[in-house]
Motif scaffolding. Structure first.
Motif, PDB file in Angstrom:
ATOM      1  N   SER A 170     -64.549  65.876 -29.993  1.00 55.47           N
ATOM      2  CA  SER A 170     -64.553  65.275 -28.665  1.00 55.47           C
ATOM      3  C   SER A 170     -64.598  63.755 -28.770  1.00 55.47           C
ATOM      4  CB  SER A 170     -65.776  65.758 -27.884  1.00 55.47           C
ATOM      5  OG  SER A 170     -66.947  65.335 -28.537  1.00 55.47           O
ATOM      6  N   GLU A 184     -65.922  60.304 -26.612  1.00 50.57           N
ATOM      7  CA  GLU A 184     -66.691  59.862 -25.469  1.00 50.57           C
ATOM      8  C   GLU A 184     -66.574  58.352 -25.366  1.00 50.57           C
ATOM      9  OE1 GLU A 184     -71.098  61.074 -23.939  1.00 50.57           O
ATOM     10  OE2 GLU A 184     -70.297  61.969 -25.755  1.00 50.57           O
ATOM     11  N   GLN A 205     -64.878  61.209 -20.821  1.00 45.11           N
ATOM     12  CA  GLN A 205     -65.169  62.281 -21.775  1.00 45.11           C
ATOM     13  C   GLN A 205     -63.875  63.005 -22.086  1.00 45.11           C
ATOM     14  OE1 GLN A 205     -67.875  64.987 -22.358  1.00 45.11           O
ATOM     15  NE2 GLN A 205     -69.279  63.348 -22.911  1.00 45.11           N
TER      16      GLN A 205
END
Lengths: 277, 366
Positions: free
Chosen positions: B2, B4, B24
């Motif tokens: 991921s 961010e 995000q």
């Protein structure tokens, strides 16, 4: 004749080609062929004995050797100067950029006198080199220094625009792929500027071979040691030995031509591998 | 993996490229950064890649702070708009580049490199071009090679900066559905920048709409298209009609039409702008009892399954033609020709009160 003619949207092909040929003939070909014709007054044995006397051979070696060394040095430092001028911003950059052209504009005799004054035993720089046992003025090293001076702008000015045209994206792409700065330079940037660098080298080299004015002041012109071929030619002219002078010219011409041809072939070869769309 | 982005800000001189951006990116999703030029989308992408440093804020990869990591160490695959292929190398060498520049310890063997590159070239369906040079390829082929090159280093995230921007319309369409399929196979977290709303809506899992260095809205293509959060998003994504209206205590008026807008219950005698999509407008020949706006057909474009009408309100309250889209069947029923009088009524609308201070209609998001 029609097979030469390509249909083009640009008019004036015939006129332009005709003018080009006329111009080249007047400026380049006729004077050069005059040298050959004058030389033809000599018989082969005469010609051969003139162009192979030890003093003359030594001068070839010096002329081409010093020119080659100077061009090599100019490639390295010219690239460095071009790199700094393209890549960095600093106060006085415009001034430095203008200084690069100075060897173009300066009468070569002035350059020779200035360099001699600097490097002579009692000159600003010479006084420090002399105690170290390094003699620059009146030696082949002096010739090399003078030829480096006059050749520098050729390399800088040919490499600079090419360096400016390299997209920063290429370097960014290399960085995202994990290449460090050195790898990016050797694998991405250098191949891109190599053809331009070769052009700069060829120009600096050619210019150095023909250089006369700045060299005769700093060379000392000692036969067998620091005497360049152009000086020998002038000497022969002053003795009204026209055929001898042109014989030397012809030899220089042929060698220069062959060297430039080789450089051009190298360039063609490297460019073929990286044609720009 | 991921990504961010926290409180990112970036200025170029006096120009604010990013203004306190938070974002995000979920692991494995394909996210589009959509916005007009100068909206900061490319800057955001470059900051994520590490090609640009932000003035303040953080970038986290998988929860770990990567803000001060060099682009070399971030393991991102980056695809440039103009391909940025290395001209002096063959296609094979271009793709192999990322593997060859690795330190000796981590460098795969020559046969491994060969296998890997050929596999990638096969993946982008261009293995037959391995020995060519970039200038011998078409734009679409080059971009696929650029993608293969980026994938060769097994990046944790794939970042694409207007990847189809330099291609012509047909190749562009092919490539974007191809990219979508590729992503479905590989599931690598990807972010791509585009100014083409169609491209974003068609390809992405989620779309981030940006404007003037801020994020206007984040959502699935459906969400941003059907429920735009701001006038800007409305106008940027597809055609929209603007109706001037009056807003008071949860009710709004457009001409004679009265609508309930419970979300604006506190509004007190405000002027507002109603945003209506062309296909959300009903067209009738007669008024049949309900309140509607009288209008005149000024243009009919009936090519294709959707018929586009341009109508002008007879009271001319908005002074601009209204775009209406109806189905071909409906068009046949109505038998409309230029100059006919019709009654139009928005089926669905979004109301944005005019800000007292702002000169134009771009109300601020949220």
């Amino acid at each position: 004749m029609n097979t030469f003619k390509q249909h083009s949207i640009l008019p004036g092909f015939n006129l332009a080609l005709g003018f080009t040929l006329l111009y080249l003939s007047l400026i380049v070909l006729i004077p050069l062929s005059a040298a050959f014709i004058r030389t033809a007054e000599l018989t082969w044995p005469e010609f051969w004995s003139i162009v192979t006397t030890p003093r003359v051979v030594a001068s070839y070696r010096l002329t081409f050797g010093a020119s080659f060394a100077a061009a090599c040095v100019n490639v390295v430092f010219g690239l460095l100067v071009a790199w700094v001028l393209v890549r960095y911003h600093f106060p006085g950059k415009k001034l430095v950029d203008a200084l690069v052209d100075l060897p173009f504009a300066l009468p070569t005799a002035v350059a020779g006198i200035a360099l001699t004054a600097l490097y002579a035993g009692n000159g600003w720089i010479g006084q420090f080199l002399e105690p170290l046992g390094i003699k620059v003025a009146f030696t082949p090293i002096g010739i090399f220094v003078a030829l480096t001076f006059i050749g520098l702008p050729f390399v800088v000015r040919t490499v600079q625009p090419v360096l400016e045209d390299i997209e920063s994206e290429l370097e960014e792409a290399a960085a995202t792929l994990g290449a460090n700065r050195w790898q990016t330079f050797t694998r991405v940037i250098f191949p891109a500027i190599f053809p331009a660098l070769m052009t700069g080298f060829a120009l600096a080299f050619a210019r150095a071979i023909g250089e006369y004015g700045s060299v005769i002041f700093i060379a000392g012109n000692m036969p067998m040691i620091s005497e360049i071929t152009p000086l020998l030619i002038v000497t022969k002219l002053e003795q009204y030995d026209y055929a001898g002078a042109t014989a030397l010219s012809v030899v220089m011409l042929v060698i220069s031509f062959i060297l430039l041809l080789i450089i051009n072939l190298l360039q063609w070869w490297s460019r073929r591998r990286s044609t720009i769309t | 993996m991921s990504i961010e982005v926290l409180n990112l800000s970036k200025q170029f001189g006096t120009f604010t490229a990013l203004h306190d951006v938070n974002l995000q990116v979920h692991s494995g999703e394909l996210l589009a950064l959509l916005g007009p030029s100068g909206s900061g989308k490319t800057t955001l992408l470059r900051v994520i890649a590490g090609l640009e440093t932000a003035d303040s804020g953080q970038v986290l990869f998988h929860g770990e702070d990567a803000t001060d990591q060099h682009v070399r160490e971030r393991q991102v695959g980056f695809v440039f708009q103009h391909y940025a292929l290395f001209r002096n190398m063959t296609i094979f060498e271009n793709v192999a580049f990322g593997l060859r520049v690795r330190p000796k310890k981590f460098r795969p063997s020559e046969t491994e490199i060969r296998d890997r590159v050929m596999k990638l070239l096969h993946l982008v369906q261009l293995d037959w071009l391995a020995d060519r040079y970039p200038h011998q390829l078409s734009g679409g082929q080059r971009q696929r090679i650029a993608l293969a090159r980026a994938l060769a280093v097994e990046p944790k995230v794939l970042l694409l900066d207007e990847p189809f921007g330099a291609l012509d319309a047909k190749v562009r369409k092919e490539l974007r559905s191809w990219l979508r399929r590729l992503h479905d196979d590989m599931h690598i977290t990807s972010v791509f920048v585009t100014h083409d709303q169609e491209e974003a809506l068609e390809v992405a899992d989620r779309v981030v709409v940006m404007n003037e260095g801020r994020i206007e809205q984040i959502g699935t293509p459906d969400e941003v298209y059907e429920q735009p959060a701001s006038p800007f998003v409305y106008e940027f994504l597809g055609n929209v009609n603007l109706f001037h209206s009056r807003l008071h205590r949860g009710r709004a008026w457009i001409g004679d039409i009265e609508v309930d807008v419970p979300e604006h219950a506190e509004a007190d005698e405000l002027t507002a702008v109603a945003y209506v999509r062309p296909h959300e407008i009903e067209v009738e020949r007669t008024q049949n009892g309900e309140a509607a706006l009288a209008a005149r057909v000024v243009h009919v474009l009936s090519v294709g399954p959707i018929v586009r009408l341009e109508v002008m309100r007879i009271d001319d309250a908005d002074k601009t033609p209204i775009q209406v889209e109806i189905s071909k069947e409906r068009f046949r029923e109505l038998q409309l020709i230029k100059g006919d009088e019709v009654f139009i009524k928005p089926r669905r609308l979004d109301l944005f009160p005019k800000q007292q201070s702002s000169v134009n209609d771009t109300a601020q998001a949220q």
